[in-house]
Design an enzyme around this catalytic site. Sequence first.
Site, PDB file in Angstrom:
ATOM      1  N   GLY A  94       2.915 -57.388 -45.746  1.00 59.21           N
ATOM      2  CA  GLY A  94       3.964 -58.462 -45.836  1.00 59.21           C
ATOM      3  C   GLY A  94       6.351 -58.218 -45.892  1.00 59.21           C
ATOM      4  O   GLY A  94       6.750 -59.523 -45.970  1.00 59.21           O
ATOM      5  N   ASP A  95       6.134 -56.958 -45.365  1.00 57.70           N
ATOM      6  CA  ASP A  95       7.655 -56.932 -45.263  1.00 57.70           C
ATOM      7  C   ASP A  95       7.660 -56.234 -43.657  1.00 57.70           C
ATOM      8  O   ASP A  95       8.214 -55.052 -44.172  1.00 57.70           O
ATOM      9  CB  ASP A  95       8.307 -56.830 -46.558  1.00 57.70           C
ATOM     10  CG  ASP A  95       9.946 -56.728 -45.361  1.00 57.70           C
ATOM     11  OD1 ASP A  95      10.011 -57.975 -44.719  1.00 57.70           O
ATOM     12  OD2 ASP A  95      11.019 -56.291 -46.392  1.00 57.70           O
ATOM     13  N   LEU A  96       7.069 -55.768 -42.791  1.00 57.51           N
ATOM     14  CA  LEU A  96       6.564 -54.393 -42.282  1.00 57.51           C
ATOM     15  C   LEU A  96       8.148 -54.958 -41.095  1.00 57.51           C
ATOM     16  O   LEU A  96       8.422 -55.984 -40.118  1.00 57.51           O
ATOM     17  CB  LEU A  96       5.210 -54.808 -41.402  1.00 57.51           C
ATOM     18  CG  LEU A  96       4.585 -53.503 -40.659  1.00 57.51           C
ATOM     19  CD1 LEU A  96       4.950 -52.112 -41.153  1.00 57.51           C
ATOM     20  CD2 LEU A  96       3.903 -53.752 -39.171  1.00 57.51           C
ATOM     21  N   ASN A 100      11.780 -50.397 -43.077  1.00 57.91           N
ATOM     22  CA  ASN A 100      10.310 -49.814 -43.612  1.00 57.91           C
ATOM     23  C   ASN A 100       9.415 -48.930 -43.234  1.00 57.91           C
ATOM     24  O   ASN A 100       8.377 -48.476 -44.038  1.00 57.91           O
ATOM     25  CB  ASN A 100       9.530 -51.319 -44.372  1.00 57.91           C
ATOM     26  CG  ASN A 100      10.628 -52.051 -45.354  1.00 57.91           C
ATOM     27  OD1 ASN A 100      11.671 -51.596 -45.917  1.00 57.91           O
ATOM     28  ND2 ASN A 100      10.145 -52.900 -45.302  1.00 57.91           N
ATOM     29  N   THR A 139      11.110 -61.000 -44.315  1.00 54.36           N
ATOM     30  CA  THR A 139      12.662 -60.949 -42.791  1.00 54.36           C
ATOM     31  C   THR A 139      11.720 -61.897 -42.344  1.00 54.36           C
ATOM     32  O   THR A 139      11.160 -62.163 -41.392  1.00 54.36           O
ATOM     33  CB  THR A 139      12.575 -59.142 -42.241  1.00 54.36           C
ATOM     34  OG1 THR A 139      12.904 -58.551 -43.671  1.00 54.36           O
ATOM     35  CG2 THR A 139      13.733 -59.116 -41.708  1.00 54.36           C
TER      36      THR A 139
END
Length: 249
Positions: A94-96, A100, A139
């Site tokens: 969900g936020d690759l 990260n 993002t």
Amino acid sequence: MLKDGSSQGINEFNQEVETLGKVRHPNLVTLIGACAEVRALIYEYFPNGSLEDHLKCKNNMSPLSWQDRVRISFEICCALSFLHCSKPHGIVHGDLKPDNILLDSNNVSKISDFGLCRQLNWTDSASIPYHLTDCLKGTLAYMDPEYLSTAKITAQYDVYSFGIMLLRLATCKDPRGIGNLVEEAQKKGTLNTLVDPSAGSWPLKEAKKMMSLGLRCSDPIRKCRPDLSTKVWKELKSMVEIASVSPSS
């Protein structure tokens, strides 16, 4: 330590602790401990910072070679495939994004920050598992366009983010609008002008493969994106094999 006023609330904190407490993979960070009272997470140490740090050469960090970029892409693909196929429920990160992706002392990559991860659920009316969110988070430059219009997270959300990451690894350009930039260059036959020179003597054929794969993964339409565990994995594995026998520049 999560700072006061951090956008990551206690629910996201608990989500990360719960998820990383259940899954283990060579390319996922290892959670050593956590303290909910002060919202502290203790991970294994990553002396080489994040993938974003290297792309921006933060604090004079050396840029990654094209061989390392191909290998890292393959590692992340393997980790995402593992998450998506987890039992009994698949997991979407969900936020690759490069921020990260952390690198250890050998530049082996590991996905971190699972505060926005979600479990995928089957329903009688759905042909693929999904998670319906009540608040859009992530993002923007890496967010699946269909998620923005439907609030539904599927495994293809991560595929889209992964595609944008591939384009950044190949070009080192800003993620905002990078798909349009590469697509236009592909049409004009000028992809060679976008290859990041700091990656070394990247064979143009292999660089084009990376950008082409990035465009397919970041297709605005979910159903047009390739499957990670079959098609994408196979293509990246072939690229890794070529990179492994190529001399370092």
